[in-house]
Design an enzyme around this catalytic site. Structure first.
Site, short mmCIF file in Angstrom:
data_model
loop_
_atom_site.label_atom_id
_atom_site.label_comp_id
_atom_site.label_asym_id
_atom_site.label_seq_id
_atom_site.Cartn_x
_atom_site.Cartn_y
_atom_site.Cartn_z
N ASP A 40 0.86 -1.19 0.00
CA ASP A 40 0.00 0.00 0.00
C ASP A 40 0.90 1.23 0.00
O ASP A 40 2.05 1.17 0.42
CB ASP A 40 -0.91 0.02 1.24
CG ASP A 40 -2.17 0.86 1.04
OD1 ASP A 40 -3.27 0.29 1.00
OD2 ASP A 40 -2.04 2.10 0.91
N VAL A 67 1.68 2.04 -6.66
CA VAL A 67 1.53 1.25 -7.89
C VAL A 67 1.70 2.07 -9.16
O VAL A 67 1.89 1.51 -10.24
CB VAL A 67 0.18 0.48 -7.95
CG1 VAL A 67 0.06 -0.54 -6.83
CG2 VAL A 67 -1.00 1.44 -7.95
N ASN A 93 -5.53 -4.36 -6.74
CA ASN A 93 -6.72 -3.69 -6.23
C ASN A 93 -6.56 -2.18 -6.04
O ASN A 93 -7.54 -1.45 -6.09
CB ASN A 93 -7.05 -4.37 -4.89
CG ASN A 93 -7.90 -3.53 -3.98
OD1 ASN A 93 -9.13 -3.52 -4.13
ND2 ASN A 93 -7.29 -2.85 -3.02
N TYR A 159 -12.60 8.36 -14.40
CA TYR A 159 -12.54 7.18 -13.52
C TYR A 159 -13.06 5.96 -14.28
O TYR A 159 -12.45 4.89 -14.26
CB TYR A 159 -13.36 7.43 -12.26
CG TYR A 159 -13.41 6.23 -11.31
CD1 TYR A 159 -12.40 6.00 -10.38
CD2 TYR A 159 -14.48 5.33 -11.34
CE1 TYR A 159 -12.43 4.90 -9.51
CE2 TYR A 159 -14.53 4.24 -10.48
CZ TYR A 159 -13.51 4.03 -9.57
OH TYR A 159 -13.55 2.94 -8.73
N THR A 194 -16.72 0.93 1.98
CA THR A 194 -15.29 1.02 2.33
C THR A 194 -14.97 2.48 2.66
O THR A 194 -15.78 3.38 2.40
CB THR A 194 -14.41 0.61 1.14
OG1 THR A 194 -14.57 1.60 0.11
CG2 THR A 194 -14.75 -0.77 0.60
P1 NAP Z 1 -9.94 2.30 -0.13
O1 NAP Z 1 -10.67 1.90 1.09
O2 NAP Z 1 -9.64 3.75 -0.37
O3 NAP Z 1 -8.57 1.47 -0.18
C1 NAP Z 1 -7.66 1.66 -1.23
C2 NAP Z 1 -6.25 1.55 -0.69
O4 NAP Z 1 -5.35 1.73 -1.80
C3 NAP Z 1 -5.94 2.67 0.32
O5 NAP Z 1 -5.18 2.17 1.39
C4 NAP Z 1 -5.15 3.64 -0.52
O6 NAP Z 1 -4.27 4.46 0.22
C5 NAP Z 1 -4.39 2.69 -1.42
N1 NAP Z 1 -3.81 3.39 -2.57
C6 NAP Z 1 -4.24 4.52 -3.17
N2 NAP Z 1 -3.41 4.88 -4.15
C7 NAP Z 1 -2.41 3.96 -4.16
C8 NAP Z 1 -1.24 3.78 -4.94
N3 NAP Z 1 -0.90 4.67 -5.88
N4 NAP Z 1 -0.45 2.71 -4.71
C9 NAP Z 1 -0.79 1.83 -3.72
N5 NAP Z 1 -1.85 1.94 -2.95
C10 NAP Z 1 -2.67 2.99 -3.16
O7 NAP Z 1 -10.69 1.82 -1.45
P2 NAP Z 1 -11.65 0.58 -1.79
O8 NAP Z 1 -13.03 1.07 -1.83
O9 NAP Z 1 -11.31 -0.61 -1.02
O10 NAP Z 1 -11.23 0.39 -3.33
C11 NAP Z 1 -10.35 -0.60 -3.77
C12 NAP Z 1 -10.45 -0.70 -5.28
O11 NAP Z 1 -11.81 -0.99 -5.63
C13 NAP Z 1 -10.09 0.56 -6.05
O12 NAP Z 1 -9.41 0.20 -7.23
C14 NAP Z 1 -11.44 1.17 -6.38
O13 NAP Z 1 -11.38 1.99 -7.52
C15 NAP Z 1 -12.24 -0.07 -6.62
N6 NAP Z 1 -13.69 0.05 -6.49
C16 NAP Z 1 -14.24 0.53 -5.34
C17 NAP Z 1 -15.63 0.56 -5.21
C18 NAP Z 1 -16.32 0.97 -3.94
O14 NAP Z 1 -17.55 1.13 -3.98
N7 NAP Z 1 -15.65 1.12 -2.83
C19 NAP Z 1 -16.43 0.13 -6.28
C20 NAP Z 1 -15.82 -0.32 -7.44
C21 NAP Z 1 -14.45 -0.38 -7.52
P3 NAP Z 1 -4.79 5.96 0.58
O15 NAP Z 1 -5.89 5.77 1.56
O16 NAP Z 1 -3.57 6.60 1.16
O17 NAP Z 1 -5.24 6.58 -0.72
#
Ligand code: NAP
Length: 255
Positions: A40, A67, A93, A159, A194
Site C-alpha cells: 500500500d 503502484v 486492487n 474514472y 469502504t
Molecule cells: P480504499 O478503502 O480507499 O482502499 C484503497 C487503498 O489503496 C488505500 O489504502 C489507498 O491508500 C491505497 N492506494 C491509493 N493509491 C495507491 C497507490 N498509488 N499505490 C498503492 N496503494 C494505493 O478503497 P476501496 O473502496 O477498497 O477500493 C479498492 C479498489 O476498488 C479501487 O481500485 C477502487 O477503484 C475499486 N472500487 C471501489 C468501489 C467501492 O464502492 N468502494 C467500487 C468499485 C471499484 P490511501 O488511503 O492513502 O489513498
C-alpha cells in the site's frame, strides 16, 4: 457462511491492502493459509494491517509501494518472491476515486493522476507478476475494475475510462497467458462500504440512500463479499474461468 479455501503453501500479493477491499482480501487469503504480501502507499495503515495478521499467526510481509511507479512495483513483487519463494495469486486492487466533474471541464492533471494509479498501476503489477508466474507456468491474477468498467455515469468519465481499461488489459492478457497456465480475470464491484465510499458520502459526492437504491439488492456491498469473489477466482473452483469481468454489485449492471 463463507466457503473455505485451502491455499496452504501458496503466496498471494495484494495492492491497496491497508484499507477496504484490499485489506479484506489480504485477510481472507491469510486465513485460507496463504503467505501474503500486503502492499500500500499508506505506510501506517499497511503496518497496522500486517501487524494484526502477524499477531494472529499468519505469514505476512508489508511493503510500501505506490503502484503508479513501475520501479516500486517491480521491487515489491521481487521482494515477495525473494521472501516467500514463489508467487501464486495476485489481487491488483489499489485505486483512487476523483471528484465528479463536467467532461468539458476536467483538467489533464486529474485525468493523468487517476490513470496513473487505476490503469497504469494494474498494468505494472500484472506485468511484473507475470514475469514470475510464467517461469512456473501457473498462477491466478485478479484485477480490480468496477461497475464503472461496464457502464458510464455522468461526471465520471475519467474514472470509468480507467476501469474500462482494466477490463481491456485483463481480457487481452488473459488470452495471451491462458495457454501458459496463468488465469487472469477482473472483478467489478458495485458500491461497497469502504473508506473510499465513506469519504465520497462525507464530501457530498455520493448519496448513501441513492447508492443503496441503485443496487437491486437494496444495500451497499461489503469488502468481505468482494474478497470472497477474488478468492473464488483464484481457486481451483474457477479453473475454467478466464478473462471474465465479474460483476459483484447486488444486481446493478443487470438492470
Ligand atoms: P480504499 O478503502 O480507499 O482502499 C484503497 C487503498 O489503496 C488505500 O489504502 C489507498 O491508500 C491505497 N492506494 C491509493 N493509491 C495507491 C497507490 N498509488 N499505490 C498503492 N496503494 C494505493 O478503497 P476501496 O473502496 O477498497 O477500493 C479498492 C479498489 O476498488 C479501487 O481500485 C477502487 O477503484 C475499486 N472500487 C471501489 C468501489 C467501492 O464502492 N468502494 C467500487 C468499485 C471499484 P490511501 O488511503 O492513502 O489513498
Amino acid at each position: 457462511m463463507n466457503p473455505t479455501y485451502d491455499f496452504a503453501g501458496q503466496v498471494a500479493f495484494v495492492t491497496g491492502a491497508g484499507s477496504g477491499m484490499g485489506l479484506a482480501t489480504a485477510r481472507a487469503f491469510a486465513r485460507s493459509g496463504a503467505a501474503v504480501a500486503l502492499t500500500d502507499v499508506d505506510e501506517a495503515a499497511l503496518d497496522t494491517a500486517a501487524e494484526h495478521l502477524a499477531a494472529d499467526g499468519h505469514r505476512v510481509l508489508a511493503l510500501t509501494c505506490d503502484v503508479s511507479d513501475e520501479e516500486q512495483v517491480a521491487a515489491a513483487v521481487d521482494r515477495t518472491v525473494e521472501t516467500f519463494g514463489r508467487l501464486d495469486m495476485a489481487y491488483n486492487n489499489a485505486g483512487i476515486q476523483i471528484p465528479p466533474v463536467d467532461a468539458a471541464e476536467e483538467g489533464a492533471e486529474q485525468f493523468d493522476r487517476v490513470h496513473g494509479v487505476n490503469l497504469r498501476g494494474v498494468w505494472a503489477c500484472m506485468k511484473h507478476e507475470l514475469r514470475h508466474m510464467r517461469a512456473r507456468g501457473s498462477g491466478a491474477i485478479v484485477n480490480c475494475s468496477s461497475l464503472g468498467g461496464l457502464v458510464g455515469l455522468p461526471g465520471r468519465a475519467s474514472y470509468h475510462a480507467t476501469k474500462h481499461g482494466v477490463i481491456g488489459l485483463t481480457g487481452s492478457a488473459a488470452l495471451e497467458y491462458a495457454p501458459r497456465g496463468i488465469r487472469i480475470n477482473a472483478v467489478c464491484p458495485g458500491t461497497i462500504d469502504t473508506p473510499m465510499v465513506s469519504d465520497m458520502i462525507a464530501k457530498g459526492e455520493l448519496d448513501r440512500a441513492e447508492a443503496e437504491a441503485n443496487q437491486p439488492i437494496n444495500r451497499l456491498g461489503t469488502a468481505e463479499e468482494i474478497a470472497q469473489a477474488v478468492l473464488w477466482l483464484c481457486s481451483p473452483g474457477a479453473a475454467f474461468v478466464v478473462g471474465v469481468a465479474l460483476p459483484v454489485d447486488g444486481g446493478y449492471v443487470a438492470q
